[in-house]
Design a protein around this motif. Structure first.
Motif, PDB file in Angstrom:
ATOM      1  N   PRO A  20       0.823  -1.218   0.000  1.00  0.00           N
ATOM      2  CA  PRO A  20       0.000   0.000   0.000  1.00  0.00           C
ATOM      3  C   PRO A  20       0.855   1.265   0.000  1.00  0.00           C
ATOM      4  CG  PRO A  20      -0.027  -1.053   2.156  1.00  0.00           C
ATOM      5  CD  PRO A  20       0.645  -2.014   1.224  1.00  0.00           C
ATOM      6  N   PRO A  21       0.371   2.331  -0.616  1.00  0.00           N
ATOM      7  CA  PRO A  21       1.149   3.578  -0.687  1.00  0.00           C
ATOM      8  C   PRO A  21       1.411   4.164   0.697  1.00  0.00           C
ATOM      9  CG  PRO A  21      -0.720   3.603  -2.212  1.00  0.00           C
ATOM     10  CD  PRO A  21      -0.921   2.435  -1.310  1.00  0.00           C
ATOM     11  N   THR A  22       2.514   4.849   0.808  1.00  0.00           N
ATOM     12  CA  THR A  22       2.816   5.572   2.044  1.00  0.00           C
ATOM     13  C   THR A  22       2.245   6.981   2.019  1.00  0.00           C
ATOM     14  OG1 THR A  22       4.945   6.274   1.142  1.00  0.00           O
ATOM     15  CG2 THR A  22       4.924   4.253   2.457  1.00  0.00           C
ATOM     16  N   GLU A  23       1.844   7.458   0.822  1.00  0.00           N
ATOM     17  CA  GLU A  23       1.202   8.759   0.679  1.00  0.00           C
ATOM     18  C   GLU A  23      -0.100   8.573  -0.099  1.00  0.00           C
ATOM     19  OE1 GLU A  23       4.925  11.894   0.873  1.00  0.00           O
ATOM     20  OE2 GLU A  23       3.838  11.684  -1.016  1.00  0.00           O
ATOM     21  N   VAL A  24      -0.871   9.649  -0.211  1.00  0.00           N
ATOM     22  CA  VAL A  24      -2.136   9.591  -0.948  1.00  0.00           C
ATOM     23  C   VAL A  24      -1.852   9.250  -2.419  1.00  0.00           C
ATOM     24  CG1 VAL A  24      -2.071  12.093  -1.370  1.00  0.00           C
ATOM     25  CG2 VAL A  24      -4.257  10.877  -1.452  1.00  0.00           C
ATOM     26  N   ARG A  25      -2.662   8.318  -2.988  1.00  0.00           N
ATOM     27  CA  ARG A  25      -2.427   7.885  -4.361  1.00  0.00           C
ATOM     28  C   ARG A  25      -3.713   7.397  -5.025  1.00  0.00           C
ATOM     29  NH1 ARG A  25       1.747   9.903  -3.734  1.00  0.00           N
ATOM     30  NH2 ARG A  25       3.850   9.182  -4.227  1.00  0.00           N
ATOM     31  N   ARG A  26      -3.765   7.536  -6.323  1.00  0.00           N
ATOM     32  CA  ARG A  26      -4.775   6.858  -7.139  1.00  0.00           C
ATOM     33  C   ARG A  26      -4.328   5.403  -7.311  1.00  0.00           C
ATOM     34  NH1 ARG A  26      -8.463   9.231 -10.852  1.00  0.00           N
ATOM     35  NH2 ARG A  26      -8.971  10.233  -8.879  1.00  0.00           N
ATOM     36  N   LEU A  46      -6.533   6.961   0.481  1.00  0.00           N
ATOM     37  CA  LEU A  46      -6.508   8.211   1.248  1.00  0.00           C
ATOM     38  C   LEU A  46      -6.082   7.909   2.676  1.00  0.00           C
ATOM     39  CD1 LEU A  46      -9.945   9.627  -0.010  1.00  0.00           C
ATOM     40  CD2 LEU A  46      -7.683   9.951  -1.042  1.00  0.00           C
ATOM     41  N   SER A  47      -4.788   7.635   2.830  1.00  0.00           N
ATOM     42  CA  SER A  47      -4.225   7.331   4.158  1.00  0.00           C
ATOM     43  C   SER A  47      -5.028   6.254   4.881  1.00  0.00           C
ATOM     44  CB  SER A  47      -4.147   8.601   5.008  1.00  0.00           C
ATOM     45  OG  SER A  47      -3.229   9.507   4.449  1.00  0.00           O
ATOM     46  N   GLY A  48      -5.310   5.176   4.191  1.00  0.00           N
ATOM     47  CA  GLY A  48      -6.029   4.057   4.788  1.00  0.00           C
ATOM     48  C   GLY A  48      -7.483   3.973   4.398  1.00  0.00           C
ATOM     49  N   GLN A  49      -8.090   5.109   4.108  1.00  0.00           N
ATOM     50  CA  GLN A  49      -9.453   5.078   3.593  1.00  0.00           C
ATOM     51  C   GLN A  49      -9.396   4.853   2.075  1.00  0.00           C
ATOM     52  OE1 GLN A  49     -12.631   7.039   5.558  1.00  0.00           O
ATOM     53  NE2 GLN A  49     -11.280   8.631   6.355  1.00  0.00           N
ATOM     54  N   VAL A  50     -10.157   3.898   1.614  1.00  0.00           N
ATOM     55  CA  VAL A  50     -10.163   3.564   0.191  1.00  0.00           C
ATOM     56  C   VAL A  50     -11.468   4.081  -0.411  1.00  0.00           C
ATOM     57  CG1 VAL A  50     -10.099   1.711  -1.514  1.00  0.00           C
ATOM     58  CG2 VAL A  50      -8.699   1.552   0.565  1.00  0.00           C
ATOM     59  N   LEU A  51     -11.342   4.967  -1.383  1.00  0.00           N
ATOM     60  CA  LEU A  51     -12.493   5.629  -1.988  1.00  0.00           C
ATOM     61  C   LEU A  51     -12.685   5.137  -3.416  1.00  0.00           C
ATOM     62  CD1 LEU A  51     -14.722   7.818  -2.118  1.00  0.00           C
ATOM     63  CD2 LEU A  51     -12.926   9.449  -2.777  1.00  0.00           C
ATOM     64  N   ASP A 111      -6.837  13.613   6.942  1.00  0.00           N
ATOM     65  CA  ASP A 111      -5.554  14.222   6.610  1.00  0.00           C
ATOM     66  C   ASP A 111      -4.749  13.228   5.780  1.00  0.00           C
ATOM     67  OD1 ASP A 111      -6.313  16.386   8.089  1.00  0.00           O
ATOM     68  OD2 ASP A 111      -4.931  16.039   9.739  1.00  0.00           O
ATOM     69  N   VAL A 112      -4.177  13.723   4.679  1.00  0.00           N
ATOM     70  CA  VAL A 112      -3.352  12.881   3.822  1.00  0.00           C
ATOM     71  C   VAL A 112      -2.016  13.579   3.583  1.00  0.00           C
ATOM     72  CG1 VAL A 112      -5.354  11.831   2.688  1.00  0.00           C
ATOM     73  CG2 VAL A 112      -4.276  13.868   1.681  1.00  0.00           C
ATOM     74  N   LEU A 117       3.923  16.766   2.322  1.00  0.00           N
ATOM     75  CA  LEU A 117       3.062  17.828   2.837  1.00  0.00           C
ATOM     76  C   LEU A 117       1.703  17.266   3.228  1.00  0.00           C
ATOM     77  CD1 LEU A 117       3.909  20.535   0.158  1.00  0.00           C
ATOM     78  CD2 LEU A 117       4.777  20.408   2.506  1.00  0.00           C
ATOM     79  N   THR A 118       1.063  17.888   4.222  1.00  0.00           N
ATOM     80  CA  THR A 118      -0.210  17.399   4.733  1.00  0.00           C
ATOM     81  C   THR A 118      -1.366  18.249   4.224  1.00  0.00           C
ATOM     82  OG1 THR A 118       0.893  16.621   6.740  1.00  0.00           O
ATOM     83  CG2 THR A 118      -1.501  16.807   6.834  1.00  0.00           C
ATOM     84  N   PHE A 119      -2.436  17.576   3.821  1.00  0.00           N
ATOM     85  CA  PHE A 119      -3.642  18.253   3.332  1.00  0.00           C
ATOM     86  C   PHE A 119      -4.867  17.628   3.986  1.00  0.00           C
ATOM     87  CE2 PHE A 119      -0.434  18.536   0.039  1.00  0.00           C
ATOM     88  CZ  PHE A 119      -0.482  19.884  -0.334  1.00  0.00           C
ATOM     89  N   LYS A 120      -5.859  18.470   4.294  1.00  0.00           N
ATOM     90  CA  LYS A 120      -7.104  17.985   4.888  1.00  0.00           C
ATOM     91  C   LYS A 120      -8.153  17.811   3.794  1.00  0.00           C
ATOM     92  CE  LYS A 120      -8.439  19.502   8.910  1.00  0.00           C
ATOM     93  NZ  LYS A 120      -8.475  18.220   9.662  1.00  0.00           N
ATOM     94  N   LEU A 121      -8.742  16.619   3.751  1.00  0.00           N
ATOM     95  CA  LEU A 121      -9.763  16.313   2.755  1.00  0.00           C
ATOM     96  C   LEU A 121     -11.145  16.244   3.402  1.00  0.00           C
ATOM     97  CD1 LEU A 121      -8.060  13.457   0.685  1.00  0.00           C
ATOM     98  CD2 LEU A 121      -7.748  15.930   0.508  1.00  0.00           C
TER      99      LEU A 121
END
Length: 312
Positions: A20-26, A46-51, A111-112, A117-121
């Motif tokens: 699994p990715p260590t950062e946010v990824r498609r 999304l940091s563990g959440q899969v959308l 947060d991803v 860098l950190t971003f809030k979704l």
């Protein structure tokens, strides 16, 4: 969308979840039209959440088969070992783009991390969650080229380019977007990265009524233009982009740069190259940034176009 294509989706996701990715990824990009029968489906980590996102309302048989595929996925060893915390399904073609929680627990925000860098979704509150993942390389380019520069970020949305610029050492960033709620999230994103907000301005205005304010805060060493294809009552890409391009010379410093973007599959990069040559000929096209590899498209001009221009 075709139910016979779903085993391909399942196998692809099982492979991705093994590491699994260590950062946010498609994780899966059907919209690049490289996966027949899955062109209206994407999956993001999304940091563990899969959308899982559906961009077109599917048939009832497809939707039922998709639910079965996803039920099998969350029971797999790869899923259990991936650290995934939830599985979400968003119906983007339905009114309000509703979100279903299919498995696990999900919060309203997430947060991803991208490029460190950190971003809030926002999850389940709006059609878009606050960060367009195909622009990862564009934000990285800005972070690498922003040191000591004054930056203008047009159509700033949640200020992803601004966060990247300040992290990269920009002297000041001016963000302009008519959506004040998006700019508020931009402030949150800067706070998450412990940035000095004295170096950041937020203008909640409609661009074509605000040239005086924009010019007063310039000139700029770097201007970023990342508009929507269409914004009701304020912007139509093929009609209004030229109005921005012709203003660039008066806003830029003598050696200024422009990052101009288009994300409409029907509009090619040549639209920007020709438009700049006509409206601001002193700006020369220098390069097109690559898109992240997970956003492969059957047509190179069908995906995101991010072009760099330098003042000569």
């Amino acid at each position: 969308m075709e139910t016979t294509a779903l085993p391909t989706l399942e196998q692809h996701l099982l492979t991705e979840l093994l590491s699994p990715p260590t950062e946010v990824r498609r994780l899966f990009h059907g919209r690049g039209r490289c996966w027949q029968g899955l062109e209206q489906l994407t999956v993001d980590w999304l940091s563990g959440q899969v959308l899982v996102s559906l961009f077109k309302e599917p048939s009832e048989p497809f939707l039922a088969a998709l639910h079965n595929t996803l039920t099998a996925l969350v029971s797999s060893e790869a899923w259990l070992q991936s650290g995934a915390t939830s599985l979400l399904l968003q119906h983007r073609d339905r009114q309000g783009s509703p979100m279903e929680l299919l498995w696990g627990e999900s919060g309203e925000y997430q947060d991803v991390v991208e490029n460190g860098l950190t971003f809030k979704l926002d999850l389940g509150r709006k059609q878009n969650n606050g960060l367009f993942l195909d622009m990862r390389y564009g934000r990285r380019w800005v972070m690498e080229h922003a040191a000591g520069k004054r930056v203008l970020n047009l159509f700033a949305y949640t200020c992803g380019f601004s966060v990247a610029a300040i992290e990269g050492g920009a002297e000041h960033v001016v963000n302009l977007d008519m959506a004040k709620a998006a700019l508020s999230r931009g402030r949150d994103n800067h706070h998450l990265n412990k940035h000095d907000l004295k170096k950041v301005s937020f203008l909640g205005h409609e661009l074509f009524k605000s040239w005086g304010k924009v010019r007063k805060l310039g000139p700029y060493d770097l201007i970023i233009i990342d508009p929507p294809s269409f914004q009701k009552g304020s912007f139509a890409l093929t009609k209004d982009y030229q109005k921005i391009l012709r203003r660039l010379p008066e806003l830029l410093t003598g050696k200024g740069q422009v990052v101009a973007c288009v994300n409409d599959p029907s509009v090619s990069s040549q639209f920007l190259i020709d438009g700049m040559a006509t409206e601001a000929p002193e700006l020369a096209y220098t390069e097109r940034l690559a898109n992240p590899p997970e956003f492969k498209d059957i047509d190179p001009e069908g995906g995101l176009k991010v072009l760099v221009f330098d003042r000569q």
